[in-house]
Design an enzyme around this catalytic site. Structure first.
Site: not given
Ligand code: GLV
Length: 311
Positions: A226, A274
Site C-alpha cells: 500500500r 495500482h
C-alpha cells in the site's frame, strides 16, 4: 435462495455474475446500491463499502473482501459484531503479484531503464556490468500467501531470497527473518526490496528514511503493498542522495497519483496505476462460493480475518 450483495468500483458486475452463477446457480446477486429487501442479504462481496453499509443488513452472515488488502474495509467501516470478514484468496491475483515483482526485479537486474534511455538517444553502449541474479539479494517484506509466492518465484529466478514477517514463516529456499528485532538485519541484506505487507497501524510508514537507509547503497524498491507503507518524501530524498537506485511503485499515498506528484516524472521511478494484479472473477469466485457453502452448512470458513491483528 442465498442472496449476495456486490459492491465494487474496479470490477464490473457481469463477469462476476457469470462466474458466480456457474459455480452456484441458486445464488442471487444484487448490485449495490439496489439492496431490494435488505433482510434477504446474507453475504456481501465488497470493495470500499460505504461506512454504514453493513448496519443496513440485519441478516448478514459473511463479509467478503474483493481484494487481498483489507484496509478499505477495516478503516472507518462499521462491522457488525460476530460477522466474519473473509479476505480474498485468488490464485490468479497471487500470480499477477508474482509476475509484477519478478518483472520489476529483472528490469532492475538487467538495467532496462538505462537501455531504454540509451535507445531513445540512439546510444550503443554495452559495457554496463551485468551481474547474475544469484549475486543480488531480494527481500520480501510480508510473508502471507502473496509474499510466500513472490519469494518462491524470485528464488526460482536465481535471486538469493529472504522474507520478513511478523511471525516466523518457513519457505523452501527462502531465508527467514521475523519480528521487529530482525528487521534491520533483513533490510541490510536486501538489494531488491519487495513490499507486500498488509497495511496496519504497525506497518504504516514502515519504509521511512531510517529503514530505507538500512538497505544497501544502490538498492531497488518494489512497492506492491500500500502507498502508506512508504514515506514518499523520504524515498525522493534517498534517490536524490543516490542511496536508493530506483523504485517500481504500484501503490501511492494518494490514488490516483495527483498530476503534480514528482513520482510521475522521476527518471528512476516506474509508476503503475495500482494494477500489479487484479482479482479474477473466474478463479476468485471458487473461494467465495466455497465459503458461502461452508456458511450454509455451518462449517468453519477459510481465510477469516483476525480483526484485532488487522489482516
Ligand atoms: C488490491 O490492492 C487488493 O487489495 O487486492
Amino acid at each position: 435462495m442465498p442472496v449476495l450483495l456486490f459492491k465494487t468500483e474496479f470490477a464490473s458486475l457481469p463477469p462476476w455474475q457469470a462466474a458466480l452463477r456457474e459455480r452456484m446457480p441458486e445464488l442471487e446477486v444484487r448490485l449495490w446500491p439496489a439492496l431490494g429487501d435488505a433482510a434477504d442479504i446474507e453475504y456481501a462481496l465488497v470493495w470500499k463499502p460505504p461506512p454504514d453499509l453493513f448496519s443496513a443488513l440485519p441478516n448478514l452472515k459473511v463479509i467478503f473482501s474483493l481484494g487481498a488488502g483489507l484496509d478499505h474495509l477495516l478503516k472507518g467501516v462499521y462491522l457488525p459484531p460476530g460477522v466474519p470478514v473473509v479476505r480474498m484468496q485468488d490464485s490468479a491475483l497471487t500470480e499477477g503479484m508474482c509476475e509484477y515483482a519478478v518483472y520489476m526485479a529483472l528490469r532492475f537486474l538487467r538495467r532496462m531503464a538505462v537501455y531504454e534511455a540509451q535507445q531513445r538517444s540512439r546510444e550503443w553502449r554495452h559495457h554496463l556490468p551485468q551481474p547474475r541474479a544469484c549475486e543480488l539479494r531480494a527481500g520480501v517484506l510480508g510473508m502471507g500467501v502473496i509474499g510466500r509466492a513472490v519469494a518462491g518465484k524470485l528464488a526460482a529466478m536465481g535471486f538469493e531470497v529472504a522474507g520478513w514477517s511478523r511471525t516466523s514463516k518457513r519457505v523452501a529456499d527462502v531465508q527467514n527473518f521475523h519480528g521487529a528485532g530482525q528487521l534491520q538485519a533483513f533490510l541490510e541484506r536486501s538489494d531488491i526490496l519487495v513490499c507486500v505487507l498488509p497495511l496496519t497501524e504497525a506497518t504504516r510508514g514502515i519504509l521511512d528514511r531510517a529503514r530505507m537507509t538500512r538497505l544497501p547503497r544502490g538498492a531497488f524498491i518494489i512497492n506492491i503493498g500500500r502507498g502508506e507503507h512508504l514515506v514518499e518524501q523520504d524515498l525522493l530524498e534517498l534517490l536524490e542522495e543516490g542511496h536508493i537506485a530506483g523504485a517500481a511503485l504500484d501503490v501511492f499515498a494518494a490514488e490516483p497519483l495527483p498530476d503534480e506528484h514528482p513520482f510521475w516524472r522521476h527518471p528512476r521511478i516506474t509508476v503503475t496505476p495500482h494494477n500489479a494484479s487484479v482479482t479474477n472473477p473466474d478463479t476468485a469466485s471458487a473461494h467465495v462460493v466455497d465459503n458461502i457453502r461452508r456458511a450454509m452448512r455451518g462449517q468453519p470458513l477459510t481465510s477469516v480475518v483476525d480483526l484485532t491483528r488487522g489482516y
